[in-house]
Scaffold this active site. Structure first.
Site, short mmCIF file in Angstrom:
data_model
loop_
_atom_site.label_atom_id
_atom_site.label_comp_id
_atom_site.label_asym_id
_atom_site.label_seq_id
_atom_site.Cartn_x
_atom_site.Cartn_y
_atom_site.Cartn_z
CG ASP A 29 -1.76 1.24 1.34
OD1 ASP A 29 -2.67 1.08 0.50
OD2 ASP A 29 -1.75 2.24 2.02
CD GLU A 31 -1.55 6.08 3.01
OE1 GLU A 31 -2.25 7.16 2.44
OE2 GLU A 31 -2.12 4.95 3.12
CG HIS A 169 -6.42 6.70 5.08
ND1 HIS A 169 -6.63 6.45 3.75
CD2 HIS A 169 -7.83 6.79 5.58
CE1 HIS A 169 -7.96 6.31 3.38
NE2 HIS A 169 -8.42 6.71 4.54
CG ASP A 174 -4.20 1.40 5.05
OD1 ASP A 174 -4.73 1.15 6.36
OD2 ASP A 174 -4.50 2.57 4.50
#
Length: 584
Positions: A29, A31, A169, A174
């Site tokens: 994942d 960000e 998040h 995540d």
């Protein structure tokens, strides 16, 4: 950076039918500072390596994006500029992540987003794009779960059902939640006979039962260019599309190649497919745009609301000002646009205000002030950015010079605005006010792009009639009659046929086009742009032209290259043009 990996032997994907319990998955994942892989940057990477239900290792690190993190992103993720100040940059993190993921199958929730950022980072730093197999848990969930089980396929929703880890998040957290979701979905897929990676890929791509049941809707569709309309039982349009071969395109909606969830849902509702055969591919493209704009089918996302564009208007009054409007009137005012949003129009207005001292108040100022002033001048007068006509300090003639300069900048010459903003960016960068310089860059880009687009549109919409022909692979020619930027007629000239009678017939039967005010008086901007793209395609020849097809010699189009380079990572253009910072 944290990396822990147990000793493990990587499973092979060389043989077909690799069992899922022998596949090494790297569930990851990201960000980021925004949603566009070309414009925004990675701020955190989290990944978990698993095989056979066992965790083999984890990878997690913050990443310095090299630009400020937008406040709303910080609120969403909890990642701030302070947190990433000491973090490694992506050029250091990327090789370690690629090594961690080497030889694996990548997994992500909404994988297109995360993989897109990884590919963009690889391209920017000279690495080949990752060629790993990819599994998207969103797509898998949509195939395996009903609405009763999960009202939607958001990670937070699925994690409540399948995981004890709550997504927050943050990348590693995540990714851990996605691992649990992946294992639960693979277990569910096993009940459908899915036991290998190849079977999993085929299962995801397989047509739905609704698609298989509706295949007969394509039976009567002709093999010709045109427009197709999926309709519900009441005859309302659900989706409008176009193709050079209607039969082939419509049949594809009932096969495994159609994987879009919304379109599969649409196919389940449709009861018929109506077709409109067109003479040429361009005519099909134009008719599609017009049908979408008029019928607004709920499964079309593009071009549904052409009437919602906005314009920047230089008002027609003794002391003109710049106003954002939704309607063009035949009032002698100057217009710049169209803009797709009021925010972009506001940025272009700010660029013009920076270069030209127009008033920014909304008062109506009479031609001659009598008695006392209309009101006290605002702070802009003290800054030298307005001549204060509201106090009678500036006559209509003096102010008119500024209004004329604004209209010139809107319609013909972008150089004065460009030079003024460029000089301001240099000053701000020299004072290390980089965020303000970047904001000016965005305002300048909004203005230049809108001006270049309008000048390009106007070059065609000012021509009462144009006839042009484009070659086809089989020796025939597409012929189009264009009036004021609107397609008025279309036909095909067969090989060996004399063109004059065909052209004369197309002109005689062409639509009578009524014009309105403004830069696009007879068609939507999208329609005129479609025609321009065709006119600029290889081999197209002009047969007849009433008037002159030209662009302003000092127009904004010549500045577009510098604007686009300002947003292109890794370009040789100075850094101040890319992100409002000076070269180092």
């Amino acid at each position: 950076m944290v990396m822990t990996v147990e000793n493990a032997v990587q499973g092979t994907l060389d043989e077909l039918g690799t069992p899922l319990d022998q596949i090494t998955f790297v569930v990851f994942d990201l960000e980021t500072t925004g949603v566009s892989a070309g414009e925004h940057a990675i701020t955190e990477i989290g990944a978990v390596k698993v095989r056979g239900g066992q965790v083999l290792g984890e990878f997690g690190t913050l990443v310095d994006p090299g630009t400020p993190i937008p406040p709303f992103i910080s609120v969403l993720t909890g990642i701030t500029d302070v947190m990433v100040a000491a973090a490694p940059k992506i050029d250091s993190v990327l090789p370690a992540f690629l090594e961690f993921a080497r030889g694996s199958t990548l997994v992500a929730h909404n994988a297109g987003f995360d993989v897109g950022f990884v590919k963009a980072a690889c391209a920017a730093h000279g690495y080949p794009p990752p060629d790993h197999p990819v599994v998207d848990t969103v797509t898998l969930a949509r195939k395996l779960l009903t609405r009763d089980e999960a009202p939607n396929c958001k990670l937070s929703t699925l994690a409540k059902i399948f995981s004890s880890t709550e997504p927050c998040h943050r990348a590693l957290s995540d990714a851990r939640a996605t691992v649990d979701v992946l294992h639960a979905l693979l277990e569910r897929a096993g009940s459908f006979g899915v036991h290998t990676l190849e079977e999993l890929k085929g299962f995801v791509r397989a047509p739905s039962p609704e698609q298989r049941r509706k295949r007969h809707l394509a039976d009567a569709v002709p093999s010709a260019p045109g427009v197709y309309v999926f309709e519900d039982e009441r005859g309302d349009p659900l989706y409008v599309g176009k193709s050079v071969n209607l039969r082939t395109r419509v049949r594809s909606y009932f096969t495994a190649s159609e994987t879009r969830p919304r379109i599969r849902e649409m196919v389940g509702i449709a009861v018929r497919v109506r077709t409109i055969v067109c003479a040429t591919a361009l005519e099909a493209e134009i008719r599609e745009l017009r049908l979408i704009g008029s019928a607004k089918p709920r499964y079309n996302r593009r071009s549904r609301f052409p009437e919602k564009v906005v314009w920047l208007k230089l008002t027609d009054e003794p002391f003109p000002r710049l106003s954002i409007v939704r309607e063009i009137k035949d009032d002698g005012a100057g217009y710049l646009g169209p803009f797709t949003s009021a925010r972009t129009a506001e940025e272009a207005r700010a660029a013009l205000h920076e270069a030209i001292p127009l008033r920014q108040c909304t008062d109506k100022i009479p031609l001659r002030l009598t008695g006392r002033a209309l009101r006290s001048a605002c702070a802009l007068a003290g800054l030298g950015r307005c001549g204060a006509p509201c106090e009678g300090r500036q006559s209509a003639e003096e102010y008119g010079a500024h209004a004329a300069a604004a209209r010139q900048a809107m319609e013909l010459d972008a150089a004065p605005v460009f030079s003024a903003i460029e000089a301001r960016m240099d000053r701000l960068s020299g004072d290390q006010r980089y965020e303000e310089a970047a904001a000016d860059r965005d305002r300048l880009a909004a203005y230049v792009r809108a001006s270049a687009r309008m000048q390009r549109l106007r070059s065609l919409t000012s021509i009462p009639q144009m006839v042009a022909a484009g070659p086809l692979p089989d020796g025939r020619w597409d012929v189009h009659v264009i009036r004021y930027g609107r397609l008025a007629s279309a036909g095909v000239l067969d090989k060996g046929v004399h063109p004059t009678p065909v052209v004369d017939a197309l002109v005689a039967t062409a639509e009578t086009v009524a014009t309105g005010p403004g830069p696009i008086p007879a068609a939507s901007a999208e329609e005129t742009e479609c025609i321009l793209r065709w006119l600029e395609s290889p081999g197209v020849r002009l047969v007849q032209v009433e008037g002159t097809w030209s662009l302003p010699v000092s127009g904004a189009g010549r500045l577009m290259g510098r604007i686009e380079r300002a947003y292109r990572p890794g370009d040789a253009e100075p850094r101040r043009w890319r992100e409002g910072r000076p070269e180092r």
